[in-house]
Design an enzyme around this catalytic site. Structure first.
Site, PDB file in Angstrom:
ATOM      1  N   HIS A   1      16.925 -55.684 -99.128  1.00  0.00           N
ATOM      2  CA  HIS A   1      16.130 -55.638 -97.905  1.00  0.00           C
ATOM      3  C   HIS A   1      14.959 -54.697 -98.119  1.00  0.00           C
ATOM      4  O   HIS A   1      15.081 -53.700 -98.848  1.00  0.00           O
ATOM      5  CB  HIS A   1      16.990 -55.147 -96.727  1.00  0.00           C
ATOM      6  CG  HIS A   1      16.367 -55.372 -95.390  1.00  0.00           C
ATOM      7  ND1 HIS A   1      15.458 -54.489 -94.843  1.00  0.00           N
ATOM      8  CD2 HIS A   1      16.496 -56.383 -94.492  1.00  0.00           C
ATOM      9  CE1 HIS A   1      15.074 -54.953 -93.653  1.00  0.00           C
ATOM     10  NE2 HIS A   1      15.675 -56.090 -93.429  1.00  0.00           N
TER      11      HIS A   1
ATOM     12  N   GLU B   1      21.001 -61.878 -93.599  1.00  0.00           N
ATOM     13  CA  GLU B   1      20.856 -63.311 -93.824  1.00  0.00           C
ATOM     14  C   GLU B   1      22.115 -63.943 -94.420  1.00  0.00           C
ATOM     15  O   GLU B   1      22.392 -65.120 -94.179  1.00  0.00           O
ATOM     16  CB  GLU B   1      19.661 -63.585 -94.742  1.00  0.00           C
ATOM     17  CG  GLU B   1      18.351 -62.960 -94.302  1.00  0.00           C
ATOM     18  CD  GLU B   1      17.800 -63.558 -93.020  1.00  0.00           C
ATOM     19  OE1 GLU B   1      18.442 -64.474 -92.462  1.00  0.00           O
ATOM     20  OE2 GLU B   1      16.743 -63.107 -92.566  1.00  0.00           O
TER      21      GLU B   1
END
Length: 364
Positions: free
Chosen positions: A253, A308
């Site tokens: 991320h 995700e």
């Protein structure tokens, strides 16, 4: 004099662009606070309507209740359904993700409803209509008395969802409704800072969301799991992908240096959804091996699981088509976008950063 910027300076890493009461991301500690509450507790105690009320109240200093928001979103879904004959022609021939953008751009102010409600209420109506049209089916009339999560599932399927399914989608909506100054939220605030209306600002935010570096990862997560296929193939598949230098979807991320706190919230939601989780044992094996492999590859800065990975599994377990993943994400994030746009208009100024010129200089 030419000043060359570092990679992080070019990406505006760590550069504050606004003061906000809406959400805070601590990438070093793996912490997300939305409207004054940790995301895990918020997902366990609040509905989407409840957290939307908190966001809108923070942005506009209003005093909306969860019931107020639920009623206004129900009315807005009805209004949006009535406008589908005007909105859908512009989307003809487009994929769901692109048609959604075109339809959102056609939204406008209406008497009797705040712009925020019109936008958030319209999003699931548009998403449901586009998904059903892609399957050769007619759109489903919304139920203004249902919760936002329940009606979203209804309009996708034309059947009443089970309570556990509603709870799972509601937890997802709460978890991803806002997330600091991400690319789409920053885009929304930039447009709002010009005093453009919320419809323009949110349309721009959705455009940013469609980029593969922002909102496009859930579908590739499922493609990765499909490609691996079985427990025996996890090690050879992952090792080969890493040897080729490929990115493993659902890991790493831009902000978090540790595990994304939203990942565990959604993992728990999947477990509650289906007693152990739809495909969760296999996905858990994949996640565990990839995390170990990434730690071995980069022990000083391993990539951790992000939101995700479990988003893909949750939405797939709810039988939401992969082509609708980005619009369904937007159904939730619209609450944050509208709140940030209002906050920017109320407290901010025109966002106008400078650049460092590295081109040729004119000759005397």
């Amino acid at each position: 004099m030419t000043i060359h910027l570092t990679k992080s300076q070019i990406g505006l890493d760590g550069v504050p662009a606004a003061e906000t009461v809406l959400s805070h991301v601590d990438g070093e500690c793996g912490e997300l606070i939305i409207a004054g509450e940790h995301v895990g507790r918020l997902a366990a105690t609040s509905s989407f309507e409840g957290v939307t009320a908190r966001l809108w109240n923070g942005a506009s200093r209003s005093t909306l209740s969860e019931a107020n928001v639920r009623a206004s979103l129900g009315a807005a879904r009805e209004r949006a359904f009535a406008r589908l004959p005007d909105l859908l022609p512009a989307t003809r021939g487009m994929a769901v993700i692109d048609g959604f953008r075109a339809a959102v751009a056609g939204l406008r102010a209406e008497n009797g409803l705040e712009d925020e409600a019109i936008i958030v209420g319209a999003f699931p109506v548009i998403a449901g209509a586009l998904v059903r049209r892609a399957g050769g089916l007619d759109p489903v009339t919304p139920d203004p008395n249902a919760s936002h999560a329940a009606d979203t599932l209804r309009m996708l399927r034309d059947t009443s969802p089970e309570p556990r399914e509603v709870a799972a989608l509601d937890a997802y909506f709460v978890t991803v409704c806002d997330h600091g100054m991400n690319a789409s939220t920053f885009t929304t605030r930039v447009v709002a800072s010009t005093q453009a209306d919320l419809f323009a600002a949110v349309t721009a935010g959705y455009c940013a969301l469609t980029g593969p570096l922002h909102g496009g990862a859930p579908e590739p997560v499922l493609e990765m799991l499909d490609a691996i296929g079985s427990s025996e193939r996890i090690k050879p598949w992952v090792d080969a992908a890493l040897a080729r230098g490929e990115r493993l979807m659902g890991f790493g991320h831009r902000v978090y240096r540790v595990r994304d706190p939203r990942a565990d919230v959604l993992k728990a939601a999947i477990e509650r959804l289906s007693a152990g989780g739809a495909d969760l044992p296999f996905a858990g094996e994949v996640e565990a091996y990839i995390r170990a492999a990434l730690r071995n590859k980069n022990p000083d800065r391993p990539l951790e699981t992000n939101v995700e990975f479990f988003t893909a599994i949750l939405l797939d377990a709810l039988a939401i088509p992969r082509q609708a993943f980005t619009p369904i994400f937007a159904v939730a994030r619209a609450a944050g976008w509208t709140a940030h746009a209002r906050e920017q208009q109320r407290t901010g100024r025109l966002i106008r950063p400078s650049s460092s010129y590295v081109g040729a200089t004119p000759k005397e």
